[in-house]
Write a protein that holds these residues in place. Sequence first.
Motif, PDB file in Angstrom:
ATOM      1  N   THR A 112      -0.806  -1.133  -4.469  1.00  0.00           N
ATOM      2  CA  THR A 112      -1.978  -0.251  -4.485  1.00  0.00           C
ATOM      3  C   THR A 112      -1.540   1.159  -4.129  1.00  0.00           C
ATOM      4  O   THR A 112      -1.007   1.400  -3.051  1.00  0.00           O
ATOM      5  CB  THR A 112      -3.035  -0.743  -3.476  1.00  0.00           C
ATOM      6  N   ASP A 160     -12.527   4.089  -0.654  1.00  0.00           N
ATOM      7  CA  ASP A 160     -12.446   4.533   0.731  1.00  0.00           C
ATOM      8  C   ASP A 160     -13.272   5.803   0.879  1.00  0.00           C
ATOM      9  O   ASP A 160     -13.630   6.439  -0.110  1.00  0.00           O
ATOM     10  CB  ASP A 160     -10.975   4.801   1.098  1.00  0.00           C
ATOM     11  N   SER A 167     -10.620   7.552  -3.443  1.00  0.00           N
ATOM     12  CA  SER A 167     -11.567   7.946  -2.403  1.00  0.00           C
ATOM     13  C   SER A 167     -12.900   8.347  -3.019  1.00  0.00           C
ATOM     14  O   SER A 167     -12.935   9.068  -4.018  1.00  0.00           O
ATOM     15  CB  SER A 167     -10.996   9.115  -1.603  1.00  0.00           C
ATOM     16  N   HIS A 201       0.706   5.464   0.334  1.00  0.00           N
ATOM     17  CA  HIS A 201       0.027   6.744   0.507  1.00  0.00           C
ATOM     18  C   HIS A 201       1.033   7.846   0.197  1.00  0.00           C
ATOM     19  O   HIS A 201       2.064   7.955   0.863  1.00  0.00           O
ATOM     20  CB  HIS A 201      -0.489   6.891   1.942  1.00  0.00           C
ATOM     21  N   THR A 255      -2.377   5.425  -3.824  1.00  0.00           N
ATOM     22  CA  THR A 255      -3.446   6.414  -3.613  1.00  0.00           C
ATOM     23  C   THR A 255      -3.493   7.388  -4.795  1.00  0.00           C
ATOM     24  O   THR A 255      -2.947   8.486  -4.748  1.00  0.00           O
ATOM     25  CB  THR A 255      -3.226   7.212  -2.306  1.00  0.00           C
ATOM     26  N   TRP A 311      -9.417   0.118  -4.991  1.00  0.00           N
ATOM     27  CA  TRP A 311      -9.538   0.156  -3.526  1.00  0.00           C
ATOM     28  C   TRP A 311     -10.226   1.460  -3.156  1.00  0.00           C
ATOM     29  O   TRP A 311      -9.621   2.531  -3.156  1.00  0.00           O
ATOM     30  CB  TRP A 311      -8.143   0.109  -2.903  1.00  0.00           C
ATOM     31  N   PHE A 332       0.871  -1.170   0.000  1.00  0.00           N
ATOM     32  CA  PHE A 332       0.000   0.000   0.000  1.00  0.00           C
ATOM     33  C   PHE A 332       0.916   1.229   0.000  1.00  0.00           C
ATOM     34  O   PHE A 332       1.915   1.266   0.736  1.00  0.00           O
ATOM     35  CB  PHE A 332      -0.843  -0.007   1.279  1.00  0.00           C
ATOM     36  N   TYR A 379      -6.062   2.997  -5.510  1.00  0.00           N
ATOM     37  CA  TYR A 379      -6.901   3.522  -4.430  1.00  0.00           C
ATOM     38  C   TYR A 379      -7.592   4.781  -4.939  1.00  0.00           C
ATOM     39  O   TYR A 379      -6.948   5.665  -5.512  1.00  0.00           O
ATOM     40  CB  TYR A 379      -6.009   3.838  -3.221  1.00  0.00           C
ATOM     41  N   HIS A 405      -6.673  10.596  -2.874  1.00  0.00           N
ATOM     42  CA  HIS A 405      -7.086  10.435  -1.483  1.00  0.00           C
ATOM     43  C   HIS A 405      -8.208  11.427  -1.180  1.00  0.00           C
ATOM     44  O   HIS A 405      -8.745  12.079  -2.079  1.00  0.00           O
ATOM     45  CB  HIS A 405      -5.877  10.613  -0.548  1.00  0.00           C
TER      46      HIS A 405
END
Length: 433
Positions: free
Chosen positions: A95, A196, A145, A41, A97, A194, A39, A143, A100
């Motif tokens: 994965t 979120d 959001s 970020h 971001t 993914w 992961f 990822y 985000h």
Amino acid sequence: MKVIRLVFFLCLLLTQRLYAQTPAQQSLSAFMNDRFGLFIHWGPVTLRGTEIGWSRDKEVSKEEYDSLYKEFDPVLFQADAWVKTAKDAGMRYLTITARHHDGFCLWPSKYTDYNISHTPYKKDILKALQTACKKQGIKFCIYYSVLDWHHPDYPIHSAHHAKLDPQADMQKYIAYMKNQLKELIDNYDPYMLWFDGQWESPWTDAMGKEIYAYVKRLKPGIITNNRLGKQFAAMENKEINAADMVGDYDTPERVVGRLNMTMPWESCFTLCQQWAWKANDQMQPLQKCLAILSKTAGGNGNLLLNIGPMPDGRIEARQVARLKEIGDWLKINGDAIYNTAGGPYEATNNYATTRKGKNIYLHILNTDTASYLLPALPGALVKSAHTITGQPVTVNTSNKGLEVQLPESLRRQLQYVVVLELDKDAMTLPVVK
């Protein structure tokens, strides 16, 4: 005879169709066999060393946070080096971001100027990572959001002041999301999405189901986590009903998921304390990382282990070294992780178990002890036992269960794996508590 053959052929064809997996089911099966992913970020907020998204309007003012992209110039970013770090760690998917909660996009999206092409760096981060992943045999995942505190049509503009904006328009915002998701699928062909950010009140399960159906139409073989809907295990490790999920697998966070042989799941943890990069952030010890990995596989789930690269684009050398230590352990013990099923025992702080074929892999997490007493295996006998490197191990069977005598030479060492060879397929065993 021709009629009998025809009937036989039709029955065979019907059976094959009944049991054939859909493209998404095939993708999910392969994904769950991978067991371990990276992961990442990352974004302009690394310039301040505060948490991605959550520090906006708190440690960093909205005005300052939303302007950081004008300084973001990660000139030392090398996609091949990032992917090699994942591969050397024994990870099989990555994965990133892409967007985000702060709304900043790591790709040159046509639908917003708040993206990488408007930074001093300008280059497409996602394309570089997708290319590197393809070259090195790592599944590329994205990822995204579902909330965006920066976008004018999303009704909440701060995590810390959640007043709804009456001028916002969720239907326009969902159209914006669909445009970006199509852009991501068309241009980067992610293996998995993914999601979120679905917990805020403007987002509903109905919206999640709409987006889920949309991405499946765009790419039938794609898989998603279950954070398009409100039902997910989260940090509380809640027990949920798979029928209530919006997505393909559950997502416990910073906690190992429950042993579950029917519902796929993936736990996400951080290698350090913060998701995004922070100077001198405390890093997890190797033994803890390995225990989390073993317990996760032992629960029949995947582990998504997070790092936060630095503002200049490099992954800290100490984090690269820790990940390589995990990879070195997996070079020896990978048979006990990859392509295994969890169980039959529930994990404890002392051990976890995985299984494959006629083998049960006993992960020795607490190496201080001289022996383990395991519950009896119903209807199965242990024919032989040895460490995964071939060192003999004694197992005594009694009415109390299985007593596994652990090698003295491995006492107080790094965790290791004992292979219990059975007289039957280990997958036929029920969960033993």
